[in-house]
Design an enzyme around this catalytic site. Structure first.
Site, PDB file in Angstrom:
ATOM      1  N   CYS A 198       0.844  -1.205   0.000  1.00 37.23           N
ATOM      2  CA  CYS A 198       0.000   0.000   0.000  1.00 37.23           C
ATOM      3  C   CYS A 198       0.872   1.244   0.000  1.00 37.23           C
ATOM      4  O   CYS A 198       0.932   1.995  -0.959  1.00 37.23           O
ATOM      5  CB  CYS A 198      -0.880   0.040   1.249  1.00 37.23           C
ATOM      6  SG  CYS A 198      -1.937  -1.352   1.451  1.00 37.23           S
TER       7      CYS A 198
HETATM    8  N1  SAJ Z   1       6.952   2.183   8.544  1.00 36.17           N
HETATM    9  C1  SAJ Z   1       8.008   2.926   9.021  1.00 36.17           C
HETATM   10  N2  SAJ Z   1       7.775   3.845   9.994  1.00 36.17           N
HETATM   11  C2  SAJ Z   1       6.511   4.057  10.507  1.00 36.17           C
HETATM   12  C3  SAJ Z   1       5.450   3.284  10.002  1.00 36.17           C
HETATM   13  C4  SAJ Z   1       5.684   2.355   9.022  1.00 36.17           C
HETATM   14  O1  SAJ Z   1       9.157   2.750   8.576  1.00 36.17           O
HETATM   15  O2  SAJ Z   1       6.379   4.899  11.393  1.00 36.17           O
HETATM   16  C5  SAJ Z   1       7.185   1.211   7.482  1.00 36.17           C
HETATM   17  C6  SAJ Z   1       6.834  -0.204   7.869  1.00 36.17           C
HETATM   18  O3  SAJ Z   1       7.945  -0.860   8.438  1.00 36.17           O
HETATM   19  C7  SAJ Z   1       6.440  -0.816   6.525  1.00 36.17           C
HETATM   20  C8  SAJ Z   1       5.848   0.351   5.755  1.00 36.17           C
HETATM   21  O4  SAJ Z   1       6.333   1.531   6.413  1.00 36.17           O
HETATM   22  O5  SAJ Z   1       7.584  -1.299   5.848  1.00 36.17           O
HETATM   23  C9  SAJ Z   1       4.327   0.367   5.748  1.00 36.17           C
HETATM   24  O6  SAJ Z   1       3.926   0.215   7.082  1.00 36.17           O
HETATM   25  P1  SAJ Z   1       2.392   0.553   7.575  1.00 36.17           P
HETATM   26  O7  SAJ Z   1       2.431   0.593   9.051  1.00 36.17           O
HETATM   27  O8  SAJ Z   1       1.871   1.719   6.855  1.00 36.17           O
HETATM   28  O9  SAJ Z   1       1.612  -0.769   7.211  1.00 36.17           O
HETATM   29  P2  SAJ Z   1       0.828  -1.176   5.908  1.00 36.17           P
HETATM   30  O10 SAJ Z   1       1.635  -1.047   4.685  1.00 36.17           O
HETATM   31  O11 SAJ Z   1       0.263  -2.514   6.220  1.00 36.17           O
HETATM   32  O12 SAJ Z   1      -0.321  -0.067   5.810  1.00 36.17           O
HETATM   33  C10 SAJ Z   1      -1.621  -0.415   6.090  1.00 36.17           C
HETATM   34  C11 SAJ Z   1      -2.458   0.652   5.436  1.00 36.17           C
HETATM   35  N3  SAJ Z   1      -3.828   0.242   5.449  1.00 36.17           N
HETATM   36  C12 SAJ Z   1      -4.580   0.457   4.340  1.00 36.17           C
HETATM   37  O13 SAJ Z   1      -4.162   0.975   3.330  1.00 36.17           O
HETATM   38  C13 SAJ Z   1      -5.994   0.024   4.422  1.00 36.17           C
HETATM   39  C14 SAJ Z   1      -2.301   1.969   6.167  1.00 36.17           C
HETATM   40  O14 SAJ Z   1      -3.272   2.907   5.672  1.00 36.17           O
HETATM   41  C15 SAJ Z   1      -2.520   1.777   7.646  1.00 36.17           C
HETATM   42  O15 SAJ Z   1      -2.366   3.025   8.299  1.00 36.17           O
HETATM   43  C16 SAJ Z   1      -1.479   0.806   8.151  1.00 36.17           C
HETATM   44  O16 SAJ Z   1      -1.768  -0.461   7.509  1.00 36.17           O
HETATM   45  C17 SAJ Z   1      -1.557   0.632   9.673  1.00 36.17           C
HETATM   46  O17 SAJ Z   1      -1.793   1.651  10.337  1.00 36.17           O
HETATM   47  O18 SAJ Z   1      -1.312  -0.489  10.125  1.00 36.17           O
END
Ligand code: SAJ
Length: 440
Positions: free
Chosen positions: A275
């Site tokens: 995403c």
């Molecule tokens: N990440 C960082 N630092 C952060 C947060 C994330 O480096 O502070 C990295 C993670 O390690 C990962 C990537 O970014 O590699 C994405 O992480 P994510 O927490 O955004 O997780 P996702 O990709 O599963 O995002 C999903 C998304 N959900 C949908 O699109 C419906 C996102 O909108 C959500 O906010 C997120 O899950 C969530 O909050 O868990």
């Protein structure tokens, strides 16, 4: 009653037949929510393995328990097929197909295009169609509306009702589910929105109407672009803090004590998942088509994409400071999933970290309790996880923590390793200023 009123009536009394086109991590939970609300739901997916697994009474989606699938299937509320022609019996269809990037970095619209073309063969008067896949603003109007009305001659807003409603599924999350996460809905016309709101409102806790399909498409892109840009910001902050000799993790924790006007993000080895690294590029691609350069997105993407290289250079420098040469050293990468405690490696920065370490001549292995094997598509190599993580830690010259799974015994790893580069601050509680540890 006119077509709209008749369809709304069928949706409200749950006699409408529901089709979910694409039964993956979005479509299956959505199908279950509609079935649990009392609709008869048919999942349509070209992947026969999915259909066969479902028909054997097994759920292949982490968030949907098998017993729920079995019960709904037994009650006749939820069925699956690979036969697209079954769509002709449907009154309402949600399209939940992937929207990845092509290797060129442009949107891969092939799944939306083929799903829409299949559906176009079976659309009929009195049908509502909702696109859930994250995509560039304008897709619902330029692709769905065109392909679903051109051949059929159906009039949008009178005979057929076309909307966009962004999926907000976060696999593995239990607090916010398909049922209780507010659902944004925007239609090609207001009548379209009225029909989709009557449908989704009968199964999902909160529906949020917006004025157009484009507004709904853009809301989703804002949600995930917001995350990508803020992660890019803290990644650049990590680079700046390292040059300043300041602990970025301490700085972020301090800033996060502000009870308003701040939202905590943490730096890391890059941006993974299907995403966050991808959705914003659908927006920047569309804007480029309109001769506008989405600079924030481009810059954040550049910073995030460069983080694996930054991490490997930091490892090289830290080993050098310890009189060690990276080339020929045994390096163990700990955790390769794209985020902690899940089994998904898509777009994981760990693959780039490993590729770069290999390029520097390191003897690289990895461990991940959730990921038995990885495949670097671009460079076409495969690796299997080491079986005994503690043995591998003991034998390594360097351990690089890339994904901080809860499953790890970090105390034991700290005691056994000779050097650790911690890109996730996983050791923050047990190794403050520890001589063996360097962190991002
Ligand atoms: N990440 C960082 N630092 C952060 C947060 C994330 O480096 O502070 C990295 C993670 O390690 C990962 C990537 O970014 O590699 C994405 O992480 P994510 O927490 O955004 O997780 P996702 O990709 O599963 O995002 C999903 C998304 N959900 C949908 O699109 C419906 C996102 O909108 C959500 O906010 C997120 O899950 C969530 O909050 O868990």
């Amino acid at each position: 009653m006119n077509t709209k009123e008749t369809l709304i009536n069928k949706l409200q009394n749950k006699s409408a037949k529901i089709g979910i086109l694409g039964m993956g991590y979005v479509g299956m939970p959505l199908a279950v929510v509609f079935a649990e609300a009392g609709f008869n739901v048919l999942g349509v997916d070209p992947d026969r393995r999915k259909v066969d697994t479902f028909n054997k009474g097994v759920s292949y989606i982490q968030d949907v328990p098998t017993e729920k699938v079995v019960r709904l299937h037994k009650d006749g509320k939820l069925n699956m097929t690979a036969d697209f022609s079954a769509l002709k019996e449907m009154d309402a269809v949600s399209i939940c197909v992937p929207t990845p990037l092509r290797h060129t970095g442009d949107p891969d619209m092939s799944f939306i295009n083929s799903a829409t073309d299949q559906l176009a063969k079976y659309v009929h008067k009195g049908m509502v169609v909702v696109l859930e896949s994250t995509t560039y603003p304008g897709t619902t109007r330029e692709v769905m509306l065109t392909r679903l009305t051109e051949q059929s001659g159906l009039k949008v807003g009178e005979d057929i009702f076309i909307c966009f409603s962004p999926e907000r599924v976060d696999p593995g999350r239990e607090d916010w589910t398909t049922f209780n996460t507010p659902k944004v809905i925007g239609g090609i016309t207001k009548d379209c929105a009225d029909v989709a709101i009557a449908w989704y409102g009968g199964a999902i806790k909160t529906v949020v109407p917006v004025s157009s399909a484009e507004a709904a498409e853009m809301a989703k892109l804002l949600e995930n672009t917001f995350r990508m840009i803020n992660i890019g910001l803290v990644n650049e902050l990590a680079i700046m803090c390292e040059r300043l000799g300041v602990d970025v993790w301490e700085v972020i924790d301090a800033a996060a004590t502000k009870p308003f006007g701040f939202m905590k993000f943490t730096p890391g080895p890059g941006l993974g998942g299907h995403c966050i690294p991808i959705d914003p590029l659908y927006l920047s691609w569309k804007m480029k088509e309109m001769n506008y350069n989405a600079r924030f997105i481009e810059l954040a993407s550049e910073i995030n994409t460069n983080m694996p290289r930054y991490v490997v250079n930091r490892v090289l420098d830290a080993m050098n400071d310890r009189g060690k040469v990276l080339k020929g050293s045994k390096v163990l990468v700990l955790g390769v999933a794209y985020k902690p405690d899940i089994d998904d490696v898509r777009e994981s920065p760990a693959l780039d970290v490993i590729a770069l370490l290999k390029k520097k001549g390191a003897d690289v292995s990895y461990h991940d309790p959730y990921i038995p094997i990885i495949h670097h598509e671009k460079e076409d190599w495969k690796m299997e996880t080491v079986k005994d993580v503690m043995k591998a830690v003991k034998e390594s010259d360097a351990v690089v923590i890339v994904t901080n799974h809860k499953a790890y015994d970090y105390k034991a790893i700290l005691d056994s390793a000779s050097f650790i580069f911690d890109s996730r601050n996983a050791l923050s509680k047990i190794a403050k200023d520890h001589p063996k540890v360097v962190k991002l």
